[in-house]
Design an enzyme around this catalytic site. Sequence first.
Site, PDB file in Angstrom:
ATOM      1  N   ASP A 143     -11.695 -10.924  -2.155  1.00  0.00           N
ATOM      2  CA  ASP A 143     -12.794 -11.196  -1.468  1.00  0.00           C
ATOM      3  C   ASP A 143     -13.929 -10.173  -1.854  1.00  0.00           C
ATOM      4  O   ASP A 143     -13.743  -9.311  -2.693  1.00  0.00           O
ATOM      5  CB  ASP A 143     -12.796 -11.147   0.143  1.00  0.00           C
ATOM      6  CG  ASP A 143     -11.916  -9.778   0.655  1.00  0.00           C
ATOM      7  OD1 ASP A 143     -12.206  -8.828  -0.129  1.00  0.00           O
ATOM      8  OD2 ASP A 143     -11.786  -9.798   1.822  1.00  0.00           O
ATOM      9  N   HIS A 172     -10.028  -6.394  -3.189  1.00  0.00           N
ATOM     10  CA  HIS A 172     -11.054  -6.521  -2.365  1.00  0.00           C
ATOM     11  C   HIS A 172     -12.283  -5.756  -3.159  1.00  0.00           C
ATOM     12  O   HIS A 172     -12.181  -4.490  -3.365  1.00  0.00           O
ATOM     13  CB  HIS A 172     -10.608  -5.509  -1.057  1.00  0.00           C
ATOM     14  CG  HIS A 172      -9.442  -6.245  -0.269  1.00  0.00           C
ATOM     15  ND1 HIS A 172      -9.683  -7.253   0.595  1.00  0.00           N
ATOM     16  CD2 HIS A 172      -8.355  -5.863   0.213  1.00  0.00           C
ATOM     17  CE1 HIS A 172      -8.749  -7.373   1.124  1.00  0.00           C
ATOM     18  NE2 HIS A 172      -7.716  -6.884   0.943  1.00  0.00           N
ATOM     19  N   GLU A 188       0.834  -1.250   0.059  1.00  0.00           N
ATOM     20  CA  GLU A 188      -0.089   0.253  -0.029  1.00  0.00           C
ATOM     21  C   GLU A 188       1.035   1.354  -0.009  1.00  0.00           C
ATOM     22  O   GLU A 188       0.772   2.104   0.879  1.00  0.00           O
ATOM     23  CB  GLU A 188      -1.022   0.035   1.149  1.00  0.00           C
ATOM     24  CG  GLU A 188      -1.932  -1.272   1.188  1.00  0.00           C
ATOM     25  CD  GLU A 188      -2.974  -1.263   2.188  1.00  0.00           C
ATOM     26  OE1 GLU A 188      -3.008  -0.504   3.084  1.00  0.00           O
ATOM     27  OE2 GLU A 188      -3.810  -2.112   2.108  1.00  0.00           O
TER      28      GLU A 188
HETATM   29  C1  XIL Z   1      -6.633  -6.978   7.278  1.00  0.00           C
HETATM   30  C2  XIL Z   1      -6.890  -8.072   8.310  1.00  0.00           C
HETATM   31  O1  XIL Z   1      -7.569  -9.280   7.383  1.00  0.00           O
HETATM   32  C3  XIL Z   1      -7.486  -7.780   9.439  1.00  0.00           C
HETATM   33  O2  XIL Z   1      -7.581  -9.182  10.252  1.00  0.00           O
HETATM   34  C4  XIL Z   1      -6.950  -6.546  10.096  1.00  0.00           C
HETATM   35  O3  XIL Z   1      -7.951  -6.266  11.160  1.00  0.00           O
HETATM   36  C5  XIL Z   1      -6.826  -5.526   9.095  1.00  0.00           C
HETATM   37  O4  XIL Z   1      -6.196  -6.055   8.004  1.00  0.00           O
HETATM   38  N1  XIL Z   1      -5.041  -4.822   3.131  1.00  0.00           N
HETATM   39  C6  XIL Z   1      -4.028  -5.585   3.433  1.00  0.00           C
HETATM   40  C7  XIL Z   1      -4.218  -6.585   4.534  1.00  0.00           C
HETATM   41  O5  XIL Z   1      -2.670  -5.743   3.043  1.00  0.00           O
HETATM   42  O6  XIL Z   1      -3.327  -6.918   5.427  1.00  0.00           O
HETATM   43  C8  XIL Z   1      -5.505  -6.291   5.622  1.00  0.00           C
HETATM   44  O7  XIL Z   1      -5.964  -7.431   6.279  1.00  0.00           O
HETATM   45  C9  XIL Z   1      -6.669  -5.924   4.427  1.00  0.00           C
HETATM   46  C10 XIL Z   1      -6.395  -4.885   3.724  1.00  0.00           C
END
Ligand code: XIL
Length: 359
Positions: free
Chosen positions: A266, A232, A148
């Site tokens: 997801d 996502h 990110e």
């Molecule tokens: C999420 C985890 O799944 C959760 O358990 C936590 O509360 C927040 O982070 N981008 C990412 C992941 O790279 O590490 C994140 O995962 C979701 C967004």
Amino acid sequence: MGGVAACWPVLSLADTSLRDPGLGRIAASRGLLYGSVVRGTSLERDPTYSAVFARECRLVVSGGEMHWRNVSPSPTSTDFSKGDGVYSWASDHEIKLRGHALVWHGQAPKWFADLPDRDAAIRALRDHVHAMCSHFAGRIHSWDVINEAIQTNNRADSLRKTVFLEKIGPDYLDIAFRAAREADGHALLTLNEFGVEYDDRDGRNRRRAMLAIIDRFRRGNTPIDVIGIQSHLATEYNAKLNDRSLADFLKEISDRGLKIMITELDVVDRASPSDIPTRDGEVAALYRRYLDVTLDNRAVIGVVTWGLTDKDSWITRGDSPNFRRADGLLARPLPLDDHYRRKPAYEAIAESFRTAPLR
Ligand code: XIL
């Protein structure tokens, strides 16, 4: 919960037979890797969880166990034991391991911000990446080296204003990737990002920013192997998904000689109806559409879902208000429901794998 207890146990012998290979083996039949993020404590303590992940995955991602602030809560302490635990489970099951994430502002240790100057920050960053990559060398399929890094409407170069950027400057990216390569010559080094999936104005800017980083890396000989696209997704954004522009973006990456992974797939179902068959159908259709477009590019080497079961998802937990449904019902974002039963999303993913061009 009394009524649903009758659904347990969910694993029958048939599930593990050759007739039912699981998503990982279906993907492997097309030369693709499939897996999920896992939770180390559940692998240890919950035999059903462990068996389902072993059945479905050929790759697992260790997240929480590998985050910098968890591994090094203080500048002088490092504890690899939790990551080692996930590794030993994975290797016992002949499953590959992916590390997430070496450098992510979301999991930077608190002490990093207090380092006195740029040199100290560079040293700490390099030491951390070196320590992790040497410790796991030969045992890791791929690393999310930076997670990110992009934020648009911010700076001309669209780099996110993180503690790493503030302390070191834009070359913190290069420093991290170089240190990773030095310490492990085999793991695939990944730049992982979200928000490049959709064809809206921000998505287009983010895509441009990502290609600019790749080009900058190429010019400066900074090693990088894979672009990770978190993915996502949400049914409410279906209108912003543009198959053609997504395929073109992936081609821009693969034309630059890089591999691509779908790293955190997801589907948020907030905008889909309460009725479960309809909702599951919409989620499944989005999985199918997205995977059909992305897998069509042979540079896409693997797909990771951000969990396997609805009960173990940051979406279902409602980590962000954007995930919560107005009807108060639990979200259904993943291939298996909260009792490990396969959903239409599972079949959609399997079908996309079966029809993917052979790698
Ligand atoms: C999420 C985890 O799944 C959760 O358990 C936590 O509360 C927040 O982070 N981008 C990412 C992941 O790279 O590490 C994140 O995962 C979701 C967004």
